[in-house]
Enzyme design. Structure first.
Site, PDB file in Angstrom:
ATOM      1  N   HIS A   1      -2.945   8.813   1.504  1.00  0.00           N
ATOM      2  CA  HIS A   1      -2.925   7.668   2.418  1.00  0.00           C
ATOM      3  C   HIS A   1      -4.348   7.272   2.836  1.00  0.00           C
ATOM      4  O   HIS A   1      -4.759   6.123   2.663  1.00  0.00           O
ATOM      5  CB  HIS A   1      -2.076   8.030   3.642  1.00  0.00           C
ATOM      6  CG  HIS A   1      -1.947   6.925   4.648  1.00  0.00           C
ATOM      7  ND1 HIS A   1      -0.851   6.096   4.688  1.00  0.00           N
ATOM      8  CD2 HIS A   1      -2.773   6.490   5.627  1.00  0.00           C
ATOM      9  CE1 HIS A   1      -1.015   5.200   5.653  1.00  0.00           C
ATOM     10  NE2 HIS A   1      -2.172   5.420   6.256  1.00  0.00           N
ATOM     11  N   GLU A   2      -5.090   8.230   3.361  1.00  0.00           N
ATOM     12  CA  GLU A   2      -6.447   7.905   3.843  1.00  0.00           C
ATOM     13  C   GLU A   2      -7.364   7.539   2.675  1.00  0.00           C
ATOM     14  O   GLU A   2      -8.261   6.713   2.823  1.00  0.00           O
ATOM     15  CB  GLU A   2      -7.026   9.056   4.666  1.00  0.00           C
ATOM     16  CG  GLU A   2      -6.230   9.424   5.933  1.00  0.00           C
ATOM     17  CD  GLU A   2      -5.941   8.258   6.882  1.00  0.00           C
ATOM     18  OE1 GLU A   2      -6.721   7.280   6.892  1.00  0.00           O
ATOM     19  OE2 GLU A   2      -4.911   8.315   7.591  1.00  0.00           O
TER      20      GLU A   2
ATOM     21  N   GLU B   1      -3.345  -1.341   5.599  1.00  0.00           N
ATOM     22  CA  GLU B   1      -2.241  -0.375   5.480  1.00  0.00           C
ATOM     23  C   GLU B   1      -1.526  -0.517   4.134  1.00  0.00           C
ATOM     24  O   GLU B   1      -0.992   0.458   3.607  1.00  0.00           O
ATOM     25  CB  GLU B   1      -1.288  -0.559   6.665  1.00  0.00           C
ATOM     26  CG  GLU B   1      -0.262   0.539   6.857  1.00  0.00           C
ATOM     27  CD  GLU B   1      -0.850   1.882   7.324  1.00  0.00           C
ATOM     28  OE1 GLU B   1      -2.077   1.978   7.559  1.00  0.00           O
ATOM     29  OE2 GLU B   1      -0.076   2.843   7.430  1.00  0.00           O
TER      30      GLU B   1
HETATM   31 ZN    ZN Z   1      -2.946   3.995   7.596  1.00  0.00          ZN
END
Ligand code: ZN
Length: 505
Positions: free
Chosen positions: A268-269, A298
């Protein structure tokens, strides 16, 4: 013309300096979360407050208004999505928004949100919403004042949403999220009733942290996070922070007995970091070199985490390495068992632990409640009851305490209102972009099963990262996919994955 170019240059130099001050603040913020010794906190807060004030002063300097006025009808804005037009449009937007806020309101908000976060920490610990209620009431009141000062067309919530998702409207988010909810609720119910369920115990066996770390860094580099321009460290709350054109820090946290936390946290990061590293370095500090919105940011993290990382093709490639790395945990586990366990869907109380289906229902609940608070249809003392009612209605569960209910997120106490929907917008954009990437690039699954991730990374870089802020999120999604934002690609993606796993549909 010579004059206008000088003026434009002054405007750009000034904005780049403000960005430099903000990047220094980001370095200090990263240090605070990672390596700062405990007693350094008070002085660090002073340093950060000083830098925040310095960048605010710079961004509201009256000369910025004069330079913008001189530039805004010039030939610099002729190509409306070009670099100079984007610089002028976005700096004007920022300048006007900031200038509309009275200094007293900015200061009151800063104070209220510091107190709000402290009150939230204590209230959550004590499971005592009543102690948090007056502080939150004040924050909501200040946020309504902010919306009035900035102005809006339809709903005061529009003015707050615009801070995180520029140009987006409450009505449009409501349209997309309501359609999504209508289709997700029966999907979650069908999954819950299925007699086929994954063996999730597999994921909580022993996965030594040192090996998780090694594997995480390897995978992060493999999908394209550049460790010559970035680092991965450990924090309690994972994040990604860009602090210069060649410096992007990501963080994660490890749990020996829960494999998905760090692994998917790192994917994710890394997705956020790859976006940050994909921005144009020559425009660092100016809008063409900045990310569009939190929703688009996102979408990049979710794509690597979910569309790629929770896909079967990815594990076809990764599972042999994983089995070798964590031999004692995984000798008796098959690829299919592991893949199913990673994709468990189960209504739960805590947003940050939710699966990729129910996650959106957690967000829709918060979106509806915060809108009602801002519109004055819901009063803060009535919030816990409204929260429980929504959880019963959407997820069929009820939190046993406010600590695991309405008090679980820091956002409201920190004054982040209008922020939550950007998480679901990210999921929606991610699915819509991924469907288009598949159409443009051919069989992505086949590439992933061979460990080839660069075609997708380069597609994202060209289509999404390089344009920076030259388009609004809504314009970019139409430009790339030919369609406005829709809930259908996300729904189609979730059904295609989950219906065969759970034997439903
Ligand atoms: Zn995020």
């Amino acid at each position: 013309m010579a004059d206008i170019m000088q003026t434009y240059q002054a405007l750009c130099d000034h904005a780049r300096e403000a960005a430099m001050v903000e990047s220094i603040r980001a370095v200090l913020g990263w240090d605070e979360q990672t390596y700062m010794p405990p007693q350094a906190g008070d002085y660090r807060a002073e340093q950060i407050t000083w830098l925040a004030a310095a960048s605010h002063r710079r961004r509201t300097d009256p000369r910025v208004g004069e330079w913008l006025a001189a530039c805004e009808d010039s030939e610099l804005v002729e190509d409306s999505h070009g670099d100079s037009a984007t610089v002028i449009r976005e700096l004007k937007r920022d300048y006007q928004k900031r200038s509309k806020l009275p200094q007293s309101l900015v200061e009151e908000m800063a104070r209220a949100t510091v107190l709000g976060q402290q009150a939230w920490v204590q209230a959550r610990k004590d499971d005592d919403f009543a102690s948090f209620s007056p502080v939150l009431t004040q924050i909501i009141d200040l946020k309504r004042q902010q919306a009035e000062a900035v102005g809006y067309e339809e709903s005061p919530y529009d003015a707050l949403l615009d801070d995180y998702e520029p140009g987006e409207t409450t009505a449009n988010v409501h349209r997309v999220l309501s359609s999504l909810r209508e289709d997700l609720v029966p999907l979650v119910a069908a999954i819950a009733e299925s007699s086929t369920q994954p063996e999730v115990e597999i994921l909580s066996r022993s996965y030594p942290v040192a090996l998780q770390k090694q594997l995480g860094e390897q995978v992060s580099a493999q999908i394209g996070f550049d460790f010559q321009r970035g680092r991965l460290d450990v924090t309690h709350h994972p994040f990604c922070s860009g602090m210069g054109p060649f410096d992007c820090r990501i963080t994660t946290r490890y749990d020996e007995h829960f494999f998905p936390m760090a692994f998917f946290g790192i994917l994710h990061e890394s997705g956020h970091g790859i976006y940050d590293q994909g921005l144009r370095t020559d425009f660092y500090g100016l809008p063409p070199g900045e990310f569009i919105s939190l929703g688009i940011h996102e979408s990049q993290s979710r794509m690597w985490e979910n569309q790629v990382g929770r896909g079967r093709a990815f594990w076809q490639y990764m599972f042999p390495t994983l089995q070798e790395t964590f031999a004692s945990a995984l000798t008796d586990v098959t690829l299919d068992q592991f893949y199913f366990a990673l994709n468990e869907v189960r209504p739960s109380l805590i947003r940050v632990e939710a699966d990729e289906v129910t996650y959106n229902l957690h967000i829709i609940i918060r979106f509806e409640l915060e809108q009602a608070l801002i519109q004055g249809d819901l009063q803060v003392p009535d919030l816990p009851a409204a929260w429980r009612e929504k959880y019963r209605e959407f997820l069929g569960i009820e939190p046993p305490s406010d600590a695991d209910g309405v008090l679980q997120d820091i956002h409201w106490g920190a004054g982040l209102i209008g922020y939550f929907p950007t998480y679901s917008l990210g999921n929606l954009y991610s699915a819509q972009f991924f469907a288009q990437a598949t159409e443009d690039l051919g069989d992505l699954e086949d590439m992933f099963s061979r460990g080839e991730f660069m075609p997708l990374k380069h597609w994202l870089q060209e289509k999404i990262h390089q344009p920076g802020k030259c388009y609004r999120a809504s314009e970019l999604v139409e430009r790339i996919t030919g369609q406005p934002l829709s809930h259908e690609p996300l729904l189609a993606y979730l059904r295609a994955k989950l219906e065969p796993l759970y034997g439903i549909g």
